[in-house]
Write a protein that holds these residues in place. Structure first.
Motif, PDB file in Angstrom:
ATOM      1  N   ILE A   1       0.572  10.117  -8.969  1.00 32.58           N
ATOM      2  CA  ILE A   1       0.091   9.088  -7.919  1.00 32.58           C
ATOM      3  C   ILE A   1       1.124   9.664  -6.714  1.00 32.58           C
ATOM      4  CG2 ILE A   1       0.224   6.931  -6.762  1.00 32.58           C
ATOM      5  CD1 ILE A   1      -0.693   6.044  -9.745  1.00 32.58           C
ATOM      6  N   ILE A   2       2.238   9.997  -7.106  1.00 30.54           N
ATOM      7  CA  ILE A   2       3.216  10.042  -5.814  1.00 30.54           C
ATOM      8  C   ILE A   2       2.930  11.609  -5.188  1.00 30.54           C
ATOM      9  CG2 ILE A   2       5.678  10.567  -5.474  1.00 30.54           C
ATOM     10  CD1 ILE A   2       4.898   7.686  -5.594  1.00 30.54           C
ATOM     11  N   ARG A   3       2.549  12.396  -6.312  1.00 33.73           N
ATOM     12  CA  ARG A   3       2.657  13.863  -5.867  1.00 33.73           C
ATOM     13  C   ARG A   3       1.167  13.998  -5.014  1.00 33.73           C
ATOM     14  NH1 ARG A   3       5.357  18.076  -8.004  1.00 33.73           N
ATOM     15  NH2 ARG A   3       3.360  19.466  -8.179  1.00 33.73           N
ATOM     16  N   GLN A   4       0.121  13.141  -5.301  1.00 36.40           N
ATOM     17  CA  GLN A   4      -1.090  13.322  -4.650  1.00 36.40           C
ATOM     18  C   GLN A   4      -0.983  12.920  -3.087  1.00 36.40           C
ATOM     19  OE1 GLN A   4      -4.203  10.498  -5.730  1.00 36.40           O
ATOM     20  NE2 GLN A   4      -5.753  11.971  -5.013  1.00 36.40           N
ATOM     21  N   ARG A   5      -0.018  11.963  -2.809  1.00 41.76           N
ATOM     22  CA  ARG A   5       0.328  11.280  -1.536  1.00 41.76           C
ATOM     23  C   ARG A   5       0.977  12.483  -0.911  1.00 41.76           C
ATOM     24  NH1 ARG A   5       3.615   7.128   1.037  1.00 41.76           N
ATOM     25  NH2 ARG A   5       4.959   7.318  -0.953  1.00 41.76           N
ATOM     26  N   ALA A   6       1.959  13.137  -1.655  1.00 39.71           N
ATOM     27  CA  ALA A   6       2.680  14.498  -0.788  1.00 39.71           C
ATOM     28  C   ALA A   6       1.849  15.835  -0.773  1.00 39.71           C
ATOM     29  CB  ALA A   6       3.984  14.569  -1.794  1.00 39.71           C
TER      30      ALA A   6
ATOM     31  N   ALA B   1       5.596  10.164   6.150  1.00 39.21           N
ATOM     32  CA  ALA B   1       6.433  10.112   7.269  1.00 39.21           C
ATOM     33  C   ALA B   1       6.579   8.779   8.045  1.00 39.21           C
ATOM     34  CB  ALA B   1       6.031  11.145   8.235  1.00 39.21           C
ATOM     35  N   THR B   2       5.463   8.137   7.963  1.00 40.01           N
ATOM     36  CA  THR B   2       5.583   6.719   8.602  1.00 40.01           C
ATOM     37  C   THR B   2       6.386   5.790   8.047  1.00 40.01           C
ATOM     38  OG1 THR B   2       3.640   5.681   7.402  1.00 40.01           O
ATOM     39  CG2 THR B   2       3.117   7.043   9.260  1.00 40.01           C
ATOM     40  N   VAL B   3       6.715   5.809   6.783  1.00 42.88           N
ATOM     41  CA  VAL B   3       7.749   4.900   5.938  1.00 42.88           C
ATOM     42  C   VAL B   3       8.868   4.914   6.489  1.00 42.88           C
ATOM     43  CG1 VAL B   3       8.445   4.053   3.827  1.00 42.88           C
ATOM     44  CG2 VAL B   3       6.196   5.068   3.989  1.00 42.88           C
ATOM     45  N   PHE B   4       9.340   6.217   7.258  1.00 38.46           N
ATOM     46  CA  PHE B   4      10.925   6.256   7.704  1.00 38.46           C
ATOM     47  C   PHE B   4      10.998   6.487   9.055  1.00 38.46           C
ATOM     48  CE2 PHE B   4       9.833   8.012   3.263  1.00 38.46           C
ATOM     49  CZ  PHE B   4      10.663   7.028   2.511  1.00 38.46           C
ATOM     50  N   ALA B   5      10.109   6.305   9.752  1.00 38.81           N
ATOM     51  CA  ALA B   5       9.777   6.765  11.492  1.00 38.81           C
ATOM     52  C   ALA B   5      10.546   5.646  12.227  1.00 38.81           C
ATOM     53  CB  ALA B   5       8.604   6.759  11.747  1.00 38.81           C
ATOM     54  N   PRO B   6      10.657   5.990  13.432  1.00 42.37           N
ATOM     55  CA  PRO B   6      11.502   4.959  14.143  1.00 42.37           C
ATOM     56  C   PRO B   6      10.537   3.600  14.590  1.00 42.37           C
ATOM     57  CG  PRO B   6      11.524   7.055  15.195  1.00 42.37           C
ATOM     58  CD  PRO B   6      10.739   7.198  14.076  1.00 42.37           C
TER      59      PRO B   6
ATOM     60  N   THR C   1       0.856  -1.170   0.061  1.00 39.34           N
ATOM     61  CA  THR C   1      -0.043  -0.039  -0.114  1.00 39.34           C
ATOM     62  C   THR C   1       1.010   1.413   0.032  1.00 39.34           C
ATOM     63  OG1 THR C   1      -1.729  -1.142   1.283  1.00 39.34           O
ATOM     64  CG2 THR C   1      -1.761   1.444   1.158  1.00 39.34           C
ATOM     65  N   LEU C   2       0.579   2.288  -0.850  1.00 44.25           N
ATOM     66  CA  LEU C   2       1.136   3.354  -0.712  1.00 44.25           C
ATOM     67  C   LEU C   2       0.458   4.297   0.445  1.00 44.25           C
ATOM     68  CD1 LEU C   2       3.359   5.173  -2.493  1.00 44.25           C
ATOM     69  CD2 LEU C   2       1.142   6.138  -3.619  1.00 44.25           C
ATOM     70  N   VAL C   3       1.096   4.427   1.476  1.00 48.07           N
ATOM     71  CA  VAL C   3       0.529   4.982   2.678  1.00 48.07           C
ATOM     72  C   VAL C   3       0.207   6.366   2.424  1.00 48.07           C
ATOM     73  CG1 VAL C   3       1.377   2.998   4.168  1.00 48.07           C
ATOM     74  CG2 VAL C   3       2.530   5.044   3.821  1.00 48.07           C
ATOM     75  N   ASP C   4      -1.040   6.778   2.885  1.00 45.53           N
ATOM     76  CA  ASP C   4      -1.486   8.242   2.881  1.00 45.53           C
ATOM     77  C   ASP C   4      -1.847   8.686   4.225  1.00 45.53           C
ATOM     78  OD1 ASP C   4      -3.885   7.072   3.385  1.00 45.53           O
ATOM     79  OD2 ASP C   4      -4.634   7.176   1.110  1.00 45.53           O
ATOM     80  N   SER C   5      -2.362   9.753   4.209  1.00 51.96           N
ATOM     81  CA  SER C   5      -2.989  10.253   5.414  1.00 51.96           C
ATOM     82  C   SER C   5      -3.945   9.618   6.354  1.00 51.96           C
ATOM     83  CB  SER C   5      -3.555  11.775   5.304  1.00 51.96           C
ATOM     84  OG  SER C   5      -4.661  11.772   4.528  1.00 51.96           O
ATOM     85  N   SER C   6      -4.391   8.507   5.861  1.00 51.07           N
ATOM     86  CA  SER C   6      -5.318   7.655   6.718  1.00 51.07           C
ATOM     87  C   SER C   6      -4.259   6.546   7.356  1.00 51.07           C
ATOM     88  CB  SER C   6      -6.283   7.100   5.561  1.00 51.07           C
ATOM     89  OG  SER C   6      -5.428   5.882   4.979  1.00 51.07           O
ATOM     90  N   PHE C   7      -3.142   6.629   7.293  1.00 45.36           N
ATOM     91  CA  PHE C   7      -2.279   5.611   7.825  1.00 45.36           C
ATOM     92  C   PHE C   7      -1.387   6.351   8.899  1.00 45.36           C
ATOM     93  CE2 PHE C   7       1.455   3.085   8.844  1.00 45.36           C
ATOM     94  CZ  PHE C   7       1.131   1.972   8.855  1.00 45.36           C
TER      95      PHE C   7
ATOM     96  N   PRO D   1       3.081  17.117  15.866  1.00 46.16           N
ATOM     97  CA  PRO D   1       1.882  16.461  15.936  1.00 46.16           C
ATOM     98  C   PRO D   1       2.116  15.315  17.114  1.00 46.16           C
ATOM     99  CG  PRO D   1       3.347  15.940  13.957  1.00 46.16           C
ATOM    100  CD  PRO D   1       4.066  16.940  14.755  1.00 46.16           C
ATOM    101  N   GLU D   2       1.008  14.498  17.441  1.00 43.84           N
ATOM    102  CA  GLU D   2       1.097  13.607  18.172  1.00 43.84           C
ATOM    103  C   GLU D   2       1.179  12.339  17.406  1.00 43.84           C
ATOM    104  OE1 GLU D   2       0.579  13.032  21.723  1.00 43.84           O
ATOM    105  OE2 GLU D   2       0.077  15.110  22.171  1.00 43.84           O
ATOM    106  N   MET D   3       0.858  12.252  16.306  1.00 43.94           N
ATOM    107  CA  MET D   3       0.777  11.022  15.198  1.00 43.94           C
ATOM    108  C   MET D   3       1.411  11.402  14.020  1.00 43.94           C
ATOM    109  SD  MET D   3      -0.959   9.067  17.069  1.00 43.94           S
ATOM    110  CE  MET D   3      -1.402   7.628  15.839  1.00 43.94           C
ATOM    111  N   LEU D   4       2.342  10.578  13.472  1.00 40.84           N
ATOM    112  CA  LEU D   4       2.605  10.885  11.793  1.00 40.84           C
ATOM    113  C   LEU D   4       1.806  10.068  11.084  1.00 40.84           C
ATOM    114  CD1 LEU D   4       6.645  10.266  12.614  1.00 40.84           C
ATOM    115  CD2 LEU D   4       5.432  12.574  12.644  1.00 40.84           C
ATOM    116  N   SER D   5       1.658  10.579   9.852  1.00 40.76           N
ATOM    117  CA  SER D   5       0.946   9.826   8.866  1.00 40.76           C
ATOM    118  C   SER D   5       1.662   9.686   7.394  1.00 40.76           C
ATOM    119  CB  SER D   5      -0.442  10.718   8.821  1.00 40.76           C
ATOM    120  OG  SER D   5      -0.076  11.957   8.337  1.00 40.76           O
ATOM    121  N   GLY D   6       1.179   8.914   6.803  1.00 37.80           N
ATOM    122  CA  GLY D   6       1.563   8.859   5.196  1.00 37.80           C
ATOM    123  C   GLY D   6       2.952   8.365   5.121  1.00 37.80           C
TER     124      GLY D   6
END
Length: 542
Positions: free
Chosen positions: A462-467, A295-300, A267-273, A288-293
């Motif tokens: 598709i990539i730009r929409q996620r960004a 940012a989550t692909v590279f988070a700790p 899944t290309l994770v978006d703001s819903s993830f 933010p309390e939460m990271l989304s999309g």
């Protein structure tokens, strides 16, 4: 395994002792704030959100050795990642007076003037052949079953892909302690291709390929090679085939990426993830309390992220080797994340690359740390050595590469985000193959195959929409390269992208036009040539 955070543990014990001391005449009184069971806090990602063996995919502990070699040089200072990144227009290591001169080795890497005795280039060679040696030993002596054997062969092929890309003409050693004649780059390409195709049980990549004969599985285990991971490596190989061999393989690159996108279930994770923001500063309301999309692909806490197909496991206890906090942050940024140790203040992003992101692009604020810096309590951080302008402010501009670059000049590398109470070693896993890149491979390959860049437009958007940025109405080679750069920053693809797009020898900040085309290959380390007894010759131009 879960451990309490040290500071909380100390507070808890102190509180418990104070209560106990005040109530020493009443032995029946119940203690308050006592620690009665193990607990975790978000500051420790490894325990809090499941880092560890990532599903222990593909089986047995017998593969831990070969896979562990991936960590060497892939996300720390001085080896493969450093050479592959500092040599591009993404970043530099600026010399700040007496800091970071290091004999000029990083200035040479940035300016493409490094020679065969350059230490980091030798370090990268050692990283990669160390992986090859571990794979060769496991293949010969590991008693592997068919799946394990396929994984280790695919892993060895990946190490050879990096060798092919960086040095070109290398020895293909396939036995423990063995030797081999030096191969040219096209032969190394052919070896990597044949090994990966063999593990997939196919003779070629095509839309109709049948992977049912593969010894690799389709299990979604991020730290192991499955069919989609092997295809992802093949897609990268074919995308650069014209550079490596002189013959383009766009159709195969397209088909491999398309198969992954269509069949992999990633899944290309978006703001819903969303994932917890482990780096949130308690005193900074804008964190933010939460990271989304993206940012989550590279988070700790990015382990098991649904966009990642294959990643390198890192954690701060048993899987060390990622040190971006130390490598890029200013010394005083230790207080923003309550880091265990003071950072080194080395790597900075280049201004032109930073400015290639438009305002509103979610990746801009994720990939870079810019502007005035606050500590975890929300207070201004200062650089006490700078009496004229002490507040720490990461500027987009850097005054010079050497010898007296500003200590706070340049935005910092924040894509693999940091966490509170972080140690020297980080918990973020490092994606080798992820779905976002596969969209870019498919789009570029389709465009080049048809000699029509509009063929890439749908995948780019598709990539730009996620960004969170507007869709492009059209795209050409330059705008595609720019978009790929914004998406893949820090993921070691920029060097090969610049070469493939014919931009590698161009001038950029503090780097003149290259002296010749020979710089597309790194020099073979001189100590390797000296030890080879005449069986290893230097690449042309060095």
């Amino acid at each position: 395994m879960k451990f309490p955070n040290k500071s909380i543990l100390l507070k808890g014990l102190v509180s418990g002792l104070l209560v106990f001391g005040a109530a020493c005449t009443d032995l029946e009184e119940e203690l308050q704030n006592e620690i009665t069971e193990q607990f975790s806090v978000d500051g420790n990602a490894a325990s809090a959100e499941g880092n560890g063996n990532g599903g222990n995919g593909g089986g047995s502990a017998s593969l831990l050795g070969p896979y562990s070699k991936l960590r060497d040089g892939s996300a720390n200072h001085g080896g493969y990642w450093s050479v592959q990144s500092v040599s591009t227009d993404e970043m530099a290591i600026t010399q700040k007076g007496g800091d970071w001169y290091d004999g000029g080795i990083w200035l040479d890497v940035h300016r493409h003037t490094a020679g065969p005795t350059n230490g980091p280039i030798g370090g990268a060679w050692g990283n990669l052949y160390g992986g090859v040696a571990e794979c060769n030993d496991k293949i010969a002596n590991g008693g592997l079953n068919a799946n394990e054997l396929a994984q280790v062969k695919a892993l060895r092929a990946f190490f050879y892909l990096r060798l092919c890309d960086l040095y070109g003409n290398v020895k293909i050693v396939t036995t423990p302690g063995g030797d081999a004649p030096q191969s040219n780059r096209a032969a190394v390409f052919a070896f990597v291709e044949s090994e990966l195709l063999s593990t997939l049980g196919i003779a070629s990549v095509s839309p109709a390929m049948d992977l049912s004969g593969s010894d690799l599985t389709v299990a979604d285990d991020k730290y192991r090679i499955n069919q989609f991971a092997a295809l992802g490596v093949l897609a990268k190989l074919y995308l650069n085939a014209e550079v490596y061999t002189g013959t383009a393989r766009w159709q195969e690159a397209h088909d491999a990426a398309d198969y992954i996108i269509s069949n992999g279930g990633y899944t290309l994770v978006d703001s819903s993830f969303e994932k917890n923001n482990l780096g949130k500063r308690p005193g900074v309301d804008t964190d933010p309390e939460m990271l989304s999309g993206y940012a989550t692909v590279f988070a700790p806490n990015n382990q098991n992220n649904p966009e990642i197909i294959w990643s390198i496991e890192y954690d701060d206890v048993t899987a060390s080797g990622m040190n971006y906090t130390q490598m890029t942050l200013h010394y005083s940024s230790q207080f923003s994340w309550n880091l265990q140790a003071q950072p080194w203040n080395g790597y900075v992003a280049l201004e032109e690359f930073y400015n290639s992101y438009e305002d509103g692009d979610a990746r801009k604020s994720i990939n870079f740390i810019a502007g005035p810096q606050l500590d975890a309590g929300g207070n201004q951080i200062v650089d006490y050595s700078d009496s004229a302008d002490p507040p720490l402010n990461y500027t987009t501009n850097v005054n010079e590469l050497e010898p007296n670059a500003q200590r706070d000049g340049g935005t910092r590398l924040g894509k693999f985000s940091f966490q509170q109470y972080g140690k020297n070693e980080m918990n973020n896993d490092w994606p080798i193959v992820r779905l976002g890149e596969m969209y870019l491979v498919r789009g570029e390959a389709a465009a080049r195959n048809a000699a029509d860049w509009s063929m890439a437009l749908a995948d780019v958007n598709i990539i730009r929409q996620r960004a969170g940025v507007a869709a492009l109405a059209s795209v050409d080679a330059d705008s595609f390269l720019a978009e790929r750069g914004r998406e893949m920053f820090m993921e070691t693809t920029r060097r090969r992208d610049l070469i493939r797009f014919g931009k590698w020898a161009d001038a950029w900040w503090e780097k003149p036009v290259d002296a010749g085309a020979h710089t597309e290959l790194m020099p073979i380390p001189q100590d390797q040539i000296d030890a080879a007894g005449g069986s290893l010759t230097q690449n042309p131009g060095y």
